[in-house]
Design a protein around this motif. Sequence first.
Motif, PDB file in Angstrom:
ATOM      1  N   VAL A  27     -10.834  34.553  -4.554  1.00  0.00           N
ATOM      2  CA  VAL A  27     -10.349  34.096  -3.146  1.00  0.00           C
ATOM      3  C   VAL A  27      -9.267  33.273  -2.899  1.00  0.00           C
ATOM      4  O   VAL A  27      -8.392  33.594  -1.801  1.00  0.00           O
ATOM      5  N   MET A  28      -9.150  32.475  -4.045  1.00  0.00           N
ATOM      6  CA  MET A  28      -7.943  31.461  -4.033  1.00  0.00           C
ATOM      7  C   MET A  28      -6.672  32.127  -4.733  1.00  0.00           C
ATOM      8  O   MET A  28      -5.731  31.546  -4.539  1.00  0.00           O
ATOM      9  N   ARG A  29      -6.738  33.317  -5.210  1.00  0.00           N
ATOM     10  CA  ARG A  29      -5.624  33.840  -6.111  1.00  0.00           C
ATOM     11  C   ARG A  29      -4.395  34.036  -5.350  1.00  0.00           C
ATOM     12  O   ARG A  29      -3.298  33.588  -5.827  1.00  0.00           O
ATOM     13  N   PRO A  30      -4.495  34.623  -3.869  1.00  0.00           N
ATOM     14  CA  PRO A  30      -3.161  34.770  -3.344  1.00  0.00           C
ATOM     15  C   PRO A  30      -2.379  33.304  -3.235  1.00  0.00           C
ATOM     16  O   PRO A  30      -1.093  33.329  -3.465  1.00  0.00           O
ATOM     17  N   LEU A  31      -3.140  32.410  -2.881  1.00  0.00           N
ATOM     18  CA  LEU A  31      -2.162  31.157  -2.800  1.00  0.00           C
ATOM     19  C   LEU A  31      -1.748  30.467  -4.119  1.00  0.00           C
ATOM     20  O   LEU A  31      -0.690  29.836  -4.152  1.00  0.00           O
ATOM     21  N   MET A  32      -2.399  30.904  -5.369  1.00  0.00           N
ATOM     22  CA  MET A  32      -1.920  30.557  -6.403  1.00  0.00           C
ATOM     23  C   MET A  32      -0.740  31.222  -6.993  1.00  0.00           C
ATOM     24  O   MET A  32       0.355  31.077  -7.524  1.00  0.00           O
ATOM     25  N   VAL A  33      -0.732  32.732  -6.446  1.00  0.00           N
ATOM     26  CA  VAL A  33       0.513  33.562  -6.650  1.00  0.00           C
ATOM     27  C   VAL A  33       1.605  33.438  -5.860  1.00  0.00           C
ATOM     28  O   VAL A  33       2.858  33.464  -6.213  1.00  0.00           O
TER      29      VAL A  33
ATOM     30  N   MET B 211      12.536  26.406   2.838  1.00  0.00           N
ATOM     31  CA  MET B 211      11.164  26.169   3.357  1.00  0.00           C
ATOM     32  C   MET B 211      10.402  27.232   2.922  1.00  0.00           C
ATOM     33  O   MET B 211      10.807  28.417   2.657  1.00  0.00           O
ATOM     34  N   SER B 212       9.087  26.938   2.759  1.00  0.00           N
ATOM     35  CA  SER B 212       8.174  28.126   2.418  1.00  0.00           C
ATOM     36  C   SER B 212       6.798  27.922   3.029  1.00  0.00           C
ATOM     37  O   SER B 212       6.438  26.692   3.437  1.00  0.00           O
ATOM     38  N   LEU B 213       6.159  29.106   3.284  1.00  0.00           N
ATOM     39  CA  LEU B 213       4.806  28.966   3.831  1.00  0.00           C
ATOM     40  C   LEU B 213       4.075  30.289   3.475  1.00  0.00           C
ATOM     41  O   LEU B 213       4.595  31.207   3.268  1.00  0.00           O
ATOM     42  N   VAL B 214       2.984  30.255   3.689  1.00  0.00           N
ATOM     43  CA  VAL B 214       2.035  31.576   3.444  1.00  0.00           C
ATOM     44  C   VAL B 214       1.294  31.697   4.728  1.00  0.00           C
ATOM     45  O   VAL B 214       0.690  30.928   5.415  1.00  0.00           O
ATOM     46  N   ALA B 215       1.670  32.907   5.475  1.00  0.00           N
ATOM     47  CA  ALA B 215       1.039  33.498   6.689  1.00  0.00           C
ATOM     48  C   ALA B 215      -0.005  34.788   6.105  1.00  0.00           C
ATOM     49  O   ALA B 215       0.099  35.122   5.565  1.00  0.00           O
ATOM     50  N   PHE B 216      -0.962  34.725   7.267  1.00  0.00           N
ATOM     51  CA  PHE B 216      -1.912  35.934   7.273  1.00  0.00           C
ATOM     52  C   PHE B 216      -1.301  36.825   7.913  1.00  0.00           C
ATOM     53  O   PHE B 216      -0.910  36.924   8.983  1.00  0.00           O
ATOM     54  N   GLU B 217      -1.241  38.029   7.385  1.00  0.00           N
ATOM     55  CA  GLU B 217      -0.727  39.320   8.076  1.00  0.00           C
ATOM     56  C   GLU B 217      -1.500  39.488   9.462  1.00  0.00           C
ATOM     57  O   GLU B 217      -0.608  39.881  10.284  1.00  0.00           O
ATOM     58  N   GLU B 218      -2.615  39.284   9.626  1.00  0.00           N
ATOM     59  CA  GLU B 218      -3.589  39.576  10.625  1.00  0.00           C
ATOM     60  C   GLU B 218      -3.210  38.525  11.719  1.00  0.00           C
ATOM     61  O   GLU B 218      -3.158  38.907  13.041  1.00  0.00           O
TER      62      GLU B 218
END
Length: 202
Positions: A103-109, A152-159
Amino acid sequence: MTTTKMAAETRPARRDEARLIGRFVAMAGDGLAEYNWSTMAEAGEQPLDVAERRLSRPAGEADWSFENARLAVDAAGRVIGALVAFGVPDRPSEPVPEDADPVMRPLMVLEAPSSFYVAAIAVEPEMRGSGVGRALLGEAERLAREAGYARMSLVAFEENIGAVGLYRRLGYVEAGREPLSPHPMVRRRGDAILMVKTLPTA
């Protein structure tokens, strides 16, 4: 219905606002943050209790700290948005362990070394589209420059089409993506997207 643009003031968060920050982090995470907190809960703790405990720490002890949070407030002083952001050092990429929580893997990668990372950003639903998110991202960019970061960087949800569209309009580009692992607590499906922006030179 049109949304009136407003000027939001931003200010540093206080330690006694850690739980409030956690509420906005939960809003940004669409269930992912609450899932993560649930894995760290001590006896009798609810996910937001964990958030408050962790965000109460000073920045010298943890990136997820009230000292790395900024709040957006309206003219009456009401908190209407928040962000948590901190620098990611330039370090060699390490493989994610095979037994890492899926579940947390995407944020680790999805990490961009040597960037200023917007770990969470959220605005009260009734204030979205009024410029509050832009104000918070502008504050994050100011902090990044102050700390000597050029991107800068961030992680967004495709949806989350609205958020992804905003980030693209502000100059963020896709740098990677990973599929989200379905879980009952996580309200998003599809991919998590790493987005990166190079800051213009002053």
